[in-house]
Enzyme design. Structure first.
Site, short mmCIF file in Angstrom:
data_model
loop_
_atom_site.label_atom_id
_atom_site.label_comp_id
_atom_site.label_asym_id
_atom_site.label_seq_id
_atom_site.Cartn_x
_atom_site.Cartn_y
_atom_site.Cartn_z
CG ASP A 1 -1.86 -1.21 1.20
OD1 ASP A 1 -2.42 -1.53 0.13
OD2 ASP A 1 -2.00 -1.84 2.25
CD GLU B 1 -9.57 -1.73 -2.89
OE1 GLU B 1 -10.16 -1.52 -1.84
OE2 GLU B 1 -9.05 -2.82 -3.18
#
Length: 523
Positions: free
Chosen positions: A49, A212
């Protein structure tokens, strides 16, 4: 934030990949090659991430940490390829929830998910989400901290992957995805100080298809919402929407890169302009295996004012495995790994499994050693439920060797301590004390096999592994001659994390006993 292996049908696929290894993960070279070029991956370790910013001549990136403490690792680089750990931003995970504390341990694979790092008005800002508690932010005047206590922004479950932006006129916005409601992505008005969002201002700007990994950037008068999309039978890939106003409407949309499933779907990261004037995409590979979601650096080319990621063909990008170093000046940083425990504070590569019980470890009781004190796990003889487990990320390289020297002379009856590989499953080599007898043991997923009795003050534990992720544990009673166990341990992917290596210490019987660790050498 969540990625799954999928069969590919339907979209255009590209197999023209520069210097692609014959099989994923079986690279023999990576990172800075010392000749002005680099090879992907640049960090063959679980820095998931990722997001990235540039501040002057420095680059900073963040990586999610789930239930591990301290939370949200921040990295520093001078050239986008060579990185060091700058620190960890969230010192106390209980500011998020008591479920992240050592006495609850109820957030495996959850906790601190993806975030956004920004620099505004001479200050660093971190925004991140947790799937159970909502969104939080903090800020600091320098990346090493100290960072302010967390400020809750939206106390609702089911959200992830937020981003923020301040415009030149001082207006600010916040973007987040409600994955629990068909991945609907909303844009909110945000206060100028970044500590409050207007829940009533929610504007739907994206939805469906697992959309996302949001990142907002502004280039040449365009506002770009960069995000990833997933389609069943296709995979996950990078998309963008754009508008001429920060608050939209974001109507134009384009796919920026192919899924590149043979490269484990590079898809979430930060688009950034380098000091050389060129543009880059620092990204993780979203489909994880035992080594986790590792990091690569891809070039970005602008076509018709869209940032195409990787090698462009017919206006869409694909994975690139090599490139020119963005900068030849600056320090050649390396990710910290080894530790001789000479500092009075824990070095930044270390993270506990959950928020630790602070009085049960010490770097000052015996200077130059790490002391781990034993107490009961939440469930007997279960390493994943033991509160004093210290971990760091593993690397996927041809040769890895970790050696730990441990003083076991102060262990108590019922205590277990040793060296482990740690994910949703685990393997470990360690010592168990029963009465006055010390037993050497091998553990795999809480199944324990006794190897032999030992009588010594010091013991050395070793783990060796290569690109296949199979650890071979060994031990020594003199630090010179090592005996390798017959059983190898296959590292695994679990709870959205790759394998970690760690040191553990617990006692099923009582709160008694400790071990001292002289060094942890990772070659």
């Amino acid at each position: 934030m969540r990625y799954f292996l999928l069969i590919v049908v339907g979209l255009i696929f590209c197999h023209d990949i520069t210097a692609q290894p014959e099989k994923w993960g079986y690279w023999t070279k990576w990172g800075d090659q010392g000749n002005g070029t680099y090879l992907n991956p640049i960090i063959p370790s679980d820095y998931s991430d990722i997001d990235c910013i540039r501040v002057g001549d420095d680059y900073y990136a963040i990586s999610s940490t789930m239930q591990f403490s301290p939370g949200m690792t921040i990295l520093h680089s001078k050239d986008l390829v060579n990185w060091r750990i700058c620190g960890n931003i969230i010192a106390d995970l209980t500011e998020i929830s008591p479920a992240l504390n050592w006495d609850r341990m109820n957030r495996c694979g959850r906790g601190v998910w993806a975030g956004t790092l920004r620099y505004h008005n001479h200050r660093f800002y971190l925004y991140f989400g947790t799937p159970d508690e909502g969104y939080f932010m903090t800020s600091a005047s320098q990346p090493e901290g100290p960072w302010e206590p967390l400020t809750p922004l939206l106390s609702e479950a089911g959200w992830d992957d937020c981003t923020v932006m301040w415009d030149e006129n001082g207006e600010a916005c916040f973007v987040g995805t409600h994955f629990a409601d068909d991945y609907k992505t909303y844009l909110f008005k945000m206060s100028a100080d970044g500590k409050w969002i207007d829940r009533e201002s929610a504007l739907l700007i994206n939805s469906g298809n697992g959309r996302e990994a949001n990142k907002l950037i502004k280039v040449n008068g365009w506002y770009y919402l960069i995000f990833s999309e997933h389609k069943s039978g296709i995979g996950r890939y990078v998309m963008a929407k754009r508008a001429k106003n920060m608050f939209g409407p974001y109507q134009e949309e384009k796919q920026l890169a192919l899924p590149s499933r043979e490269a484990m779907e590079p898809n979430q990261g930060g688009i950034i302009q380098g000091k050389d004037g060129n543009w880059y995409f620092l990204t993780h590979h979203g489909t994880g295996d035992w080594s986790g979601r590792i990091v690569s650096l891809l070039p970005v080319v602008w076509e018709n004012e869209w940032p195409i990621i990787g090698k462009s063909k017919h206006g869409i990008g694909s994975m690139v495995w090599s490139g020119k170093l963005p900068s030849k000046d600056g320090d050649k940083f390396k990710i910290q790994k080894s530790d001789n425990f000479n500092s009075s504070i824990l070095n930044s590569q270390w993270q506990w499994n959950y928020q630790p019980r602070s009085e049960m470890y010490s770097l000052t009781d015996r200077p130059g050693w790490m002391r781990l004190k034993a107490f009961r796990p939440l469930k007997p003889n279960q390493l994943l439920k033991a509160g004093n487990t210290l971990t760091q990320r593993c690397f996927r390289k041809e040769k890895n060797e970790v050696v730990v020297k441990m003083d076991i002379s102060k262990m108590a009856n019922g205590q277990r301590s040793g060296l482990c590989h740690f994910s949703s499953q685990h393997g470990a080599i360690g010592v168990f004390k029963e009465g006055d007898i010390y037993f050497l043991e091998f553990r795999e997923n809480d199944e324990v096999k006794r190897i032999r009795k030992i009588r010594t003050q010091y013991i050395w534990f070793k783990s060796n592994w290569g690109l296949d992720g199979v650890s071979h544990f060994s031990y020594s009673l003199d630090g010179k001659s090592f005996t390798t166990l017959d059983t190898g341990y296959q590292m695994v992917w679990g709870f959205y994390r790759g394998d970690r290596i760690g040191i553990y210490c617990f006692n099923d019987e009582r709160e008694e006993g400790f071990v001292d660790i002289d060094y942890f050498m990772y070659e």
